[in-house]
Design a protein around this motif. Structure first.
Motif, PDB file in Angstrom:
ATOM      1  N   LEU A 119       0.818  -1.203   0.000  1.00  0.00           N
ATOM      2  CA  LEU A 119       0.000   0.000   0.000  1.00  0.00           C
ATOM      3  C   LEU A 119       0.855   1.257   0.000  1.00  0.00           C
ATOM      4  N   ASP A 120       0.442   2.216  -0.799  1.00  0.00           N
ATOM      5  CA  ASP A 120       1.013   3.571  -0.759  1.00  0.00           C
ATOM      6  C   ASP A 120       2.528   3.603  -0.952  1.00  0.00           C
ATOM      7  N   VAL A 121       3.073   2.730  -1.799  1.00  0.00           N
ATOM      8  CA  VAL A 121       4.517   2.715  -2.004  1.00  0.00           C
ATOM      9  C   VAL A 121       5.034   4.044  -2.556  1.00  0.00           C
ATOM     10  N   PRO A 122       4.403   4.659  -3.573  1.00  0.00           N
ATOM     11  CA  PRO A 122       4.906   5.945  -4.059  1.00  0.00           C
ATOM     12  C   PRO A 122       4.946   7.018  -2.972  1.00  0.00           C
ATOM     13  N   GLU A 123       3.894   7.072  -2.148  1.00  0.00           N
ATOM     14  CA  GLU A 123       3.859   8.067  -1.086  1.00  0.00           C
ATOM     15  C   GLU A 123       4.955   7.803  -0.054  1.00  0.00           C
ATOM     16  N   ARG A 124       5.166   6.533   0.260  1.00  0.00           N
ATOM     17  CA  ARG A 124       6.196   6.176   1.237  1.00  0.00           C
ATOM     18  C   ARG A 124       7.589   6.510   0.712  1.00  0.00           C
ATOM     19  N   VAL A 125       7.818   6.231  -0.572  1.00  0.00           N
ATOM     20  CA  VAL A 125       9.121   6.545  -1.158  1.00  0.00           C
ATOM     21  C   VAL A 125       9.350   8.054  -1.167  1.00  0.00           C
ATOM     22  N   GLY A 126       8.333   8.813  -1.554  1.00  0.00           N
ATOM     23  CA  GLY A 126       8.463  10.263  -1.564  1.00  0.00           C
ATOM     24  C   GLY A 126       8.775  10.821  -0.185  1.00  0.00           C
ATOM     25  N   ASN A 127       8.069  10.304   0.821  1.00  0.00           N
ATOM     26  CA  ASN A 127       8.314  10.754   2.191  1.00  0.00           C
ATOM     27  C   ASN A 127       9.703  10.355   2.670  1.00  0.00           C
ATOM     28  N   ASN A 128      10.071   9.085   2.463  1.00  0.00           N
ATOM     29  CA  ASN A 128      11.332   8.584   3.004  1.00  0.00           C
ATOM     30  C   ASN A 128      12.551   9.191   2.314  1.00  0.00           C
ATOM     31  N   ILE A 129      12.521   9.222   0.976  1.00  0.00           N
ATOM     32  CA  ILE A 129      13.672   9.783   0.258  1.00  0.00           C
ATOM     33  C   ILE A 129      13.718  11.297   0.433  1.00  0.00           C
ATOM     34  N   GLY A 130      12.545  11.942   0.475  1.00  0.00           N
ATOM     35  CA  GLY A 130      12.522  13.374   0.742  1.00  0.00           C
ATOM     36  C   GLY A 130      13.139  13.701   2.089  1.00  0.00           C
ATOM     37  N   THR A 131      12.785  12.918   3.103  1.00  0.00           N
ATOM     38  CA  THR A 131      13.377  13.106   4.430  1.00  0.00           C
ATOM     39  C   THR A 131      14.884  12.876   4.392  1.00  0.00           C
ATOM     40  N   LEU A 132      15.292  11.805   3.703  1.00  0.00           N
ATOM     41  CA  LEU A 132      16.717  11.485   3.596  1.00  0.00           C
ATOM     42  C   LEU A 132      17.491  12.619   2.929  1.00  0.00           C
ATOM     43  N   LEU A 133      16.912  13.202   1.886  1.00  0.00           N
ATOM     44  CA  LEU A 133      17.597  14.292   1.184  1.00  0.00           C
ATOM     45  C   LEU A 133      17.689  15.549   2.043  1.00  0.00           C
ATOM     46  N   LEU A 134      16.608  15.868   2.759  1.00  0.00           N
ATOM     47  CA  LEU A 134      16.617  17.070   3.600  1.00  0.00           C
ATOM     48  C   LEU A 134      17.634  16.945   4.736  1.00  0.00           C
ATOM     49  N   VAL A 135      17.580  15.835   5.444  1.00  0.00           N
ATOM     50  CA  VAL A 135      18.524  15.641   6.546  1.00  0.00           C
ATOM     51  C   VAL A 135      19.942  15.465   5.994  1.00  0.00           C
ATOM     52  N   GLY A 136      20.058  14.730   4.876  1.00  0.00           N
ATOM     53  CA  GLY A 136      21.364  14.551   4.266  1.00  0.00           C
ATOM     54  C   GLY A 136      21.988  15.859   3.825  1.00  0.00           C
ATOM     55  N   GLY A 137      21.161  16.786   3.342  1.00  0.00           N
ATOM     56  CA  GLY A 137      21.676  18.092   2.951  1.00  0.00           C
ATOM     57  C   GLY A 137      22.253  18.849   4.138  1.00  0.00           C
ATOM     58  N   VAL A 138      21.581  18.767   5.276  1.00  0.00           N
ATOM     59  CA  VAL A 138      22.086  19.426   6.486  1.00  0.00           C
ATOM     60  C   VAL A 138      23.411  18.795   6.925  1.00  0.00           C
ATOM     61  N   VAL A 139      23.448  17.455   6.912  1.00  0.00           N
ATOM     62  CA  VAL A 139      24.672  16.751   7.307  1.00  0.00           C
ATOM     63  C   VAL A 139      25.815  17.081   6.353  1.00  0.00           C
ATOM     64  N   LEU A 140      25.514  17.124   5.054  1.00  0.00           N
ATOM     65  CA  LEU A 140      26.554  17.475   4.081  1.00  0.00           C
ATOM     66  C   LEU A 140      27.080  18.888   4.294  1.00  0.00           C
ATOM     67  N   ALA A 141      26.172  19.807   4.605  1.00  0.00           N
ATOM     68  CA  ALA A 141      26.598  21.184   4.868  1.00  0.00           C
ATOM     69  C   ALA A 141      27.530  21.232   6.078  1.00  0.00           C
ATOM     70  N   LEU A 142      27.178  20.501   7.125  1.00  0.00           N
ATOM     71  CA  LEU A 142      28.022  20.470   8.324  1.00  0.00           C
ATOM     72  C   LEU A 142      29.371  19.827   8.033  1.00  0.00           C
ATOM     73  N   ALA A 143      29.368  18.789   7.183  1.00  0.00           N
ATOM     74  CA  ALA A 143      30.615  18.119   6.831  1.00  0.00           C
ATOM     75  C   ALA A 143      31.473  18.972   5.901  1.00  0.00           C
ATOM     76  N   THR A 144      30.827  19.789   5.079  1.00  0.00           N
ATOM     77  CA  THR A 144      31.556  20.617   4.110  1.00  0.00           C
ATOM     78  C   THR A 144      32.179  21.838   4.765  1.00  0.00           C
ATOM     79  N   TRP A 145      31.535  22.383   5.772  1.00  0.00           N
ATOM     80  CA  TRP A 145      31.993  23.643   6.360  1.00  0.00           C
ATOM     81  C   TRP A 145      33.456  23.600   6.824  1.00  0.00           C
ATOM     82  N   PRO A 146      33.887  22.585   7.572  1.00  0.00           N
ATOM     83  CA  PRO A 146      35.295  22.571   7.981  1.00  0.00           C
ATOM     84  C   PRO A 146      36.269  22.427   6.810  1.00  0.00           C
ATOM     85  N   ARG A 147      35.773  21.930   5.675  1.00  0.00           N
ATOM     86  CA  ARG A 147      36.630  21.713   4.507  1.00  0.00           C
ATOM     87  C   ARG A 147      36.278  22.654   3.364  1.00  0.00           C
ATOM     88  N   ARG A 148      35.646  23.763   3.672  1.00  0.00           N
ATOM     89  CA  ARG A 148      35.144  24.647   2.608  1.00  0.00           C
ATOM     90  C   ARG A 148      36.252  25.152   1.696  1.00  0.00           C
TER      91      ARG A 148
END
Length: 307
Positions: A119-148
């Protein structure tokens, strides 16, 4: 820097490595239990095991499958490899493993009979990958800052590659969601195994082993470990290429001959990589870090190499 027997950093490194092997074992036990259960439940002539390990997302194995791959991905990212290619490959392998977990393999409607898992696989994928990208973007920014400052030099190639992968995944999901659902799982799975093959090959080619490390290797010489790692890398590469080619040929010309080809390919790749991981864990059990990391650590002013 001298490493004491109870050093928390080394213990953490051990636990992360052992956790990956344990999680792989958990996944295979869960798969075996479900296959046995299906074999006893289904009627004669029905397929009692799915065409791929990934297809067990649509079964009672789902929670273990997703949890195992997310756990493996997290550990691969957390594990510290040799500076450069190995570290980057481990990080990307971890990211691809999480995508494989969260984006299920697409199944035809008539193949998906277990309603709660479909059930609702497209919605689940959108939610899960969207969350992963948003949090991943924050983590990447934090990881990039010391090496900017590295962004403007060759040292920043891994940062650029990671940001491009992050952005490309987001654009793909937003601009072509149907294509993402259809192909993202397969793309991530192939890239995951390619990264793992490369990691095994790097270990087979590693010559930066100090004399003190040679004395502490368990069971085999450094040369023997390198031979095993090269062999594992070759076996994984051959299985990946030959298995995928065989699967394509069978799917096109003999679709009913052996529909579980992909299952066998995935299982062999995971088990062979587990063998690599066990060997590497044994190799570094006392040392705590890859040889090159120890060499770099020993050059820190004021540190005294362990004897």
């Amino acid at each position: 820097m001298a490493i004491k027997q109870g050093d928390p950093g080394r213990l953490t490194y051990r636990y992360l490595r052992v956790a990956i092997v344990a999680v792989v074992l958990v996944l295979f036990v869960s798969l075996t239990m479900q296959i046995v259960a299906d074999h006893g439940r289904l009627h004669s002539g029905e397929e009692w095991w799915h065409a791929s390990i990934s297809a067990y997302f649509y079964s009672p194995v789902q929670s273990v499958f997703v949890g195992a791959l997310v756990g493996i991905g997290t550990c691969l990212i957390a594990i510290k490899g040799r500076h450069g290619a190995e570290e980057v490959l481990l990080n990307f392998a971890g990211m691809f493993a999480v995508v494989v977990a969260l984006v299920p393999t697409p199944l035809d409607a008539d193949m998906c009979t277990a309603e709660p898992y479909c059930l609702d696989v497209p919605e689940r994928v959108g939610n899960n990958i969207g969350t992963l990208l948003l949090v991943g973007g924050v983590v990447l920014a934090l990881a990039t800052w010391p090496r900017r400052r590295d962004l403007g030099s060759r040292e920043g190639w891994d940062l650029w590659l990671t940001w491009l992968t992050w952005a490309g995944t987001g654009v793909w999901l937003l601009a072509w969601p149907d294509g993402f659902l259809a192909a993202a799982h397969y793309a991530a799975a192939v890239l995951l195994f390619c990264c793992l093959v490369a990691v095994a090959w790097i270990n087979g080619s590693d010559v930066a082993v100090r004399a003190q490390v040679l004395e502490r290797l368990r069971g085999m010489s450094a040369r023997a470990y390198r031979v095993w790692y090269r062999g594992i890398a070759v076996v994984m590469a051959v299985v990946l290429v030959a298995g995928l080619a065989t699967m394509v040929v069978l799917d096109r010309y003999l679709p009913d001959l052996f529909p579980q080809t992909l299952f066998v390919v995935e299982a062999v790749l995971m088990l062979v990589f587990a063998l690599f991981w066990v060997l590497q864990t044994i190799q570094f059990w006392d040392v705590g870090l890859p040889a090159r990391a120890l060499v770099e650590t020993s050059k820190v002013p004021g540190d005294t190499p362990e004897t």
